[in-house]
Write a protein that holds these residues in place. Sequence first.
Motif, PDB file in Angstrom:
ATOM      1  N   GLY A  87     -20.888  -3.836   3.002  1.00  0.00           N
ATOM      2  CA  GLY A  87     -19.590  -3.881   2.326  1.00  0.00           C
ATOM      3  C   GLY A  87     -19.150  -5.319   2.075  1.00  0.00           C
ATOM      4  N   VAL A  92     -14.761   1.799  -4.136  1.00  0.00           N
ATOM      5  CA  VAL A  92     -15.161   2.350  -2.840  1.00  0.00           C
ATOM      6  C   VAL A  92     -16.439   3.162  -3.009  1.00  0.00           C
ATOM      7  CG1 VAL A  92     -12.781   2.443  -1.959  1.00  0.00           C
ATOM      8  CG2 VAL A  92     -13.767   4.475  -3.035  1.00  0.00           C
ATOM      9  N   GLN A 131      -7.105   5.540   6.905  1.00  0.00           N
ATOM     10  CA  GLN A 131      -8.305   6.322   6.603  1.00  0.00           C
ATOM     11  C   GLN A 131      -9.000   6.623   7.929  1.00  0.00           C
ATOM     12  OE1 GLN A 131      -9.124   7.079   3.470  1.00  0.00           O
ATOM     13  NE2 GLN A 131      -7.513   5.826   2.598  1.00  0.00           N
ATOM     14  N   HIS A 172      -4.560   1.238   8.171  1.00  0.00           N
ATOM     15  CA  HIS A 172      -5.728   1.549   7.360  1.00  0.00           C
ATOM     16  C   HIS A 172      -5.588   2.938   6.742  1.00  0.00           C
ATOM     17  CE1 HIS A 172     -10.314   2.418   7.418  1.00  0.00           C
ATOM     18  NE2 HIS A 172      -9.870   2.221   6.213  1.00  0.00           N
ATOM     19  N   VAL A 227      -8.210  -5.101   7.155  1.00  0.00           N
ATOM     20  CA  VAL A 227      -7.410  -4.731   8.323  1.00  0.00           C
ATOM     21  C   VAL A 227      -8.141  -5.270   9.541  1.00  0.00           C
ATOM     22  CG1 VAL A 227      -6.512  -2.835   9.706  1.00  0.00           C
ATOM     23  CG2 VAL A 227      -6.584  -2.619   7.227  1.00  0.00           C
ATOM     24  N   THR A 258      -7.923   3.291  -6.819  1.00  0.00           N
ATOM     25  CA  THR A 258      -9.191   3.490  -6.101  1.00  0.00           C
ATOM     26  C   THR A 258     -10.079   4.497  -6.840  1.00  0.00           C
ATOM     27  OG1 THR A 258      -8.127   2.999  -4.000  1.00  0.00           O
ATOM     28  CG2 THR A 258     -10.139   4.312  -3.906  1.00  0.00           C
ATOM     29  N   ARG A 318     -25.391   4.156   3.920  1.00  0.00           N
ATOM     30  CA  ARG A 318     -24.578   3.073   3.383  1.00  0.00           C
ATOM     31  C   ARG A 318     -25.347   2.101   2.461  1.00  0.00           C
ATOM     32  NH1 ARG A 318     -22.719   0.744   7.855  1.00  0.00           N
ATOM     33  NH2 ARG A 318     -20.609   1.514   7.998  1.00  0.00           N
ATOM     34  N   TYR A 333     -17.159   7.706   2.356  1.00  0.00           N
ATOM     35  CA  TYR A 333     -17.951   7.602   3.587  1.00  0.00           C
ATOM     36  C   TYR A 333     -17.984   8.858   4.455  1.00  0.00           C
ATOM     37  CZ  TYR A 333     -13.252   6.263   5.043  1.00  0.00           C
ATOM     38  OH  TYR A 333     -11.908   6.225   5.233  1.00  0.00           O
ATOM     39  N   ALA A 352     -12.677  -3.264  -0.097  1.00  0.00           N
ATOM     40  CA  ALA A 352     -12.192  -3.329   1.283  1.00  0.00           C
ATOM     41  C   ALA A 352     -13.303  -3.028   2.286  1.00  0.00           C
ATOM     42  CB  ALA A 352     -11.027  -2.357   1.487  1.00  0.00           C
ATOM     43  N   GLY A 353     -14.532  -3.216   1.916  1.00  0.00           N
ATOM     44  CA  GLY A 353     -15.660  -2.891   2.812  1.00  0.00           C
ATOM     45  C   GLY A 353     -15.698  -3.827   4.018  1.00  0.00           C
ATOM     46  N   ALA A 354     -15.986  -3.248   5.179  1.00  0.00           N
ATOM     47  CA  ALA A 354     -15.946  -4.049   6.409  1.00  0.00           C
ATOM     48  C   ALA A 354     -17.328  -4.214   7.045  1.00  0.00           C
ATOM     49  CB  ALA A 354     -15.007  -3.385   7.402  1.00  0.00           C
ATOM     50  N   SER A 355     -18.323  -3.433   6.594  1.00  0.00           N
ATOM     51  CA  SER A 355     -19.663  -3.518   7.182  1.00  0.00           C
ATOM     52  C   SER A 355     -20.419  -4.684   6.550  1.00  0.00           C
ATOM     53  CB  SER A 355     -20.425  -2.222   6.877  1.00  0.00           C
ATOM     54  OG  SER A 355     -20.622  -2.140   5.470  1.00  0.00           O
ATOM     55  N   PHE A 399       0.880  -1.170   0.000  1.00  0.00           N
ATOM     56  CA  PHE A 399       0.000   0.000   0.000  1.00  0.00           C
ATOM     57  C   PHE A 399       0.919   1.223   0.000  1.00  0.00           C
ATOM     58  CE2 PHE A 399      -4.230   1.218   2.245  1.00  0.00           C
ATOM     59  CZ  PHE A 399      -4.222   2.455   1.671  1.00  0.00           C
ATOM     60  N   TYR A 416     -24.199   1.291  -1.407  1.00  0.00           N
ATOM     61  CA  TYR A 416     -23.824  -0.021  -1.952  1.00  0.00           C
ATOM     62  C   TYR A 416     -24.799  -0.493  -3.041  1.00  0.00           C
ATOM     63  CZ  TYR A 416     -19.636  -0.721   0.772  1.00  0.00           C
ATOM     64  OH  TYR A 416     -18.360  -0.609   1.269  1.00  0.00           O
ATOM     65  N   GLY A 450      -4.546   4.072  -2.653  1.00  0.00           N
ATOM     66  CA  GLY A 450      -5.812   4.541  -2.085  1.00  0.00           C
ATOM     67  C   GLY A 450      -6.138   5.926  -2.610  1.00  0.00           C
ATOM     68  N   ASP A 451      -7.363   6.350  -2.396  1.00  0.00           N
ATOM     69  CA  ASP A 451      -7.734   7.713  -2.774  1.00  0.00           C
ATOM     70  C   ASP A 451      -8.966   8.136  -2.000  1.00  0.00           C
ATOM     71  OD1 ASP A 451      -7.362  10.095  -4.068  1.00  0.00           O
ATOM     72  OD2 ASP A 451      -8.415   9.518  -5.889  1.00  0.00           O
TER      73      ASP A 451
HETATM   74  C1  LIG Z   1      -6.929  -1.477   3.417  1.00  0.00           C
HETATM   75  C2  LIG Z   1      -8.075  -0.530   3.151  1.00  0.00           C
HETATM   76  C3  LIG Z   1      -7.931   0.456   2.205  1.00  0.00           C
HETATM   77  C4  LIG Z   1      -8.973   1.346   1.937  1.00  0.00           C
HETATM   78  N1  LIG Z   1      -8.795   2.314   1.022  1.00  0.00           N
HETATM   79  C5  LIG Z   1      -9.765   3.210   0.793  1.00  0.00           C
HETATM   80  C6  LIG Z   1      -9.571   4.262  -0.116  1.00  0.00           C
HETATM   81  O1  LIG Z   1      -8.517   4.387  -0.712  1.00  0.00           O
HETATM   82  N2  LIG Z   1     -10.573   5.143  -0.320  1.00  0.00           N
HETATM   83  C7  LIG Z   1     -11.767   5.053   0.344  1.00  0.00           C
HETATM   84  O2  LIG Z   1     -12.641   5.896   0.124  1.00  0.00           O
HETATM   85  N3  LIG Z   1     -11.993   4.047   1.215  1.00  0.00           N
HETATM   86  C8  LIG Z   1     -11.016   3.147   1.455  1.00  0.00           C
HETATM   87  N4  LIG Z   1     -11.206   2.163   2.374  1.00  0.00           N
HETATM   88  C9  LIG Z   1     -12.497   2.089   3.046  1.00  0.00           C
HETATM   89  C10 LIG Z   1     -13.354   0.958   2.520  1.00  0.00           C
HETATM   90  O3  LIG Z   1     -13.625   1.091   1.139  1.00  0.00           O
HETATM   91  C11 LIG Z   1     -14.658   0.881   3.295  1.00  0.00           C
HETATM   92  O4  LIG Z   1     -15.493   1.965   2.997  1.00  0.00           O
HETATM   93  C12 LIG Z   1     -14.418   0.894   4.779  1.00  0.00           C
HETATM   94  O5  LIG Z   1     -13.577  -0.175   5.109  1.00  0.00           O
HETATM   95  C13 LIG Z   1     -15.709   0.809   5.582  1.00  0.00           C
HETATM   96  O6  LIG Z   1     -16.441  -0.286   5.189  1.00  0.00           O
HETATM   97  P1  LIG Z   1     -17.936  -0.096   4.681  1.00  0.00           P
HETATM   98  O7  LIG Z   1     -17.885   0.679   3.398  1.00  0.00           O
HETATM   99  O8  LIG Z   1     -18.432  -1.483   4.488  1.00  0.00           O
HETATM  100  O9  LIG Z   1     -18.629   0.671   5.757  1.00  0.00           O
HETATM  101  C14 LIG Z   1     -10.187   1.252   2.655  1.00  0.00           C
HETATM  102  C15 LIG Z   1     -10.323   0.245   3.612  1.00  0.00           C
HETATM  103  C16 LIG Z   1      -9.292  -0.627   3.875  1.00  0.00           C
HETATM  104  C17 LIG Z   1      -9.499  -1.683   4.930  1.00  0.00           C
END
Ligand SMILES: Cc1cc2nc3c(=O)[nH]c(=O)nc-3n(C[C@H](O)[C@H](O)[C@H](O)COP(=O)(O)O)c2cc1C
Length: 357
Positions: free
Chosen positions: A229, A132, A347, A345, A243, A101, A151, A135, A223-226, A13, A155, A58-59
């Motif tokens: 996502g 992405v 962000q 992360h 992460v 991104t 959200r 958010y 990379a969505g965590a919810s 990264f 999505y 990333g961006d």
């Molecule tokens: C390793 C990693 C890199 C990410 N890079 C970006 C990014 O470059 N730009 C961005 O807007 N979000 C980035 N995110 C955020 C994710 O796209 C995502 O929105 C965030 O993890 C929250 O998850 P959700 O969208 O499911 O709520 C990144 C997340 C992770 C874990």
Amino acid sequence: MARRAGPAVWAVFLWPGGHHHGAWRLPDSTGAELMSFDNYRRMAQDAERGKLDVVFLGDRLDAWPLPTAYLARTARAARLETLTLTAALATVTERIGIVATASTTFSEPFNLARMIGSLDHISGGRIGWNVVTSYTDDQAQNYGLDHIPPRPERYARAQEFLDVVKGLWDTFEDDAVFRDKEKGQFFDPARFHKLDHKGEHFSVAGPLNMERPPQGYPVICQAGASKDGIAFAARNGELLFSVNSSIERARDYYKAIKDGAVAAGRHPDEVKVLASINPVIGRTEEEANEKYEQMQALLDDDVSRTFAEHYFGIDLAEYDLDAPVPEIELPEVGRGSAAGAPGVHAQPRPRPEPDHA
Ligand SMILES: Cc1cc2nc3c(=O)[nH]c(=O)nc-3n(C[C@H](O)[C@H](O)[C@H](O)COP(=O)(O)O)c2cc1C
């Protein structure tokens, strides 16, 4: 295009100036690396020489949402636009994959189909798209909205966006272009398709004015965590960045993705999950430890606290900075990846909003 699992994927990264917030103040950093293409070029070429598979860029569409007084004490307010940077990096590397991104909330499918498709052509088929949905309200306010849409809405738009982009990339079938000079026939009209998409979020006629990208579809990264996502990633993703702060969390995420992929009718090996580490590198362990301590000493207490508040979505004002860290219940928004080490992360987490509850 279905891809089957092969060997593990190794990605780096790229963040010139370093992921650690103190890194830009180290003696051998000038801070000017952030806007320096030459620095990106050197890192990407090093990664390629080191036989890594992917560089990740990333961006985001705002400066970081920290109060200006704090932001001005970080190396986070300025960056190069990622798709432009990717095009330049593609011309100075030969084999390594480049993940760029781009947000589905603040673009149009026709634009991104062209840009990412062009990058795939320019790079000879080495592009991944980190999809992405953005958010923060700060990003929304650069695109005519007061608030970031909830959200589930983001999505849902992302899904239709991606379907449209793939549909546009299918304009020319693989072997539609044969350029028969003799007969004066450039391509086969029967293998050239207009999309005529009319959906809830987009109306896109097509055709795309570009031959099919070398990979067919560039690699879909996420990379969505919810919950939303993860569902999106399981359905569409091929290379996922995660992460997680503990092996249990990492396993839960991995299982949710693989189960979700199967539920979406895919083979679980079609999606790769990458775990992350945030290494501090030295010639010896002692040297690495020293460097880490040096960076820690360069952190500013107020900036760190403000960053942590934004990242975790909590108010730390009532806690004593010099006391041991208390047990703090994190709001749901902070849990997804705030559980990861801040700085990996890179962000900041948004403050809790209704849709994050
Ligand atoms: C390793 C990693 C890199 C990410 N890079 C970006 C990014 O470059 N730009 C961005 O807007 N979000 C980035 N995110 C955020 C994710 O796209 C995502 O929105 C965030 O993890 C929250 O998850 P959700 O969208 O499911 O709520 C990144 C997340 C992770 C874990």
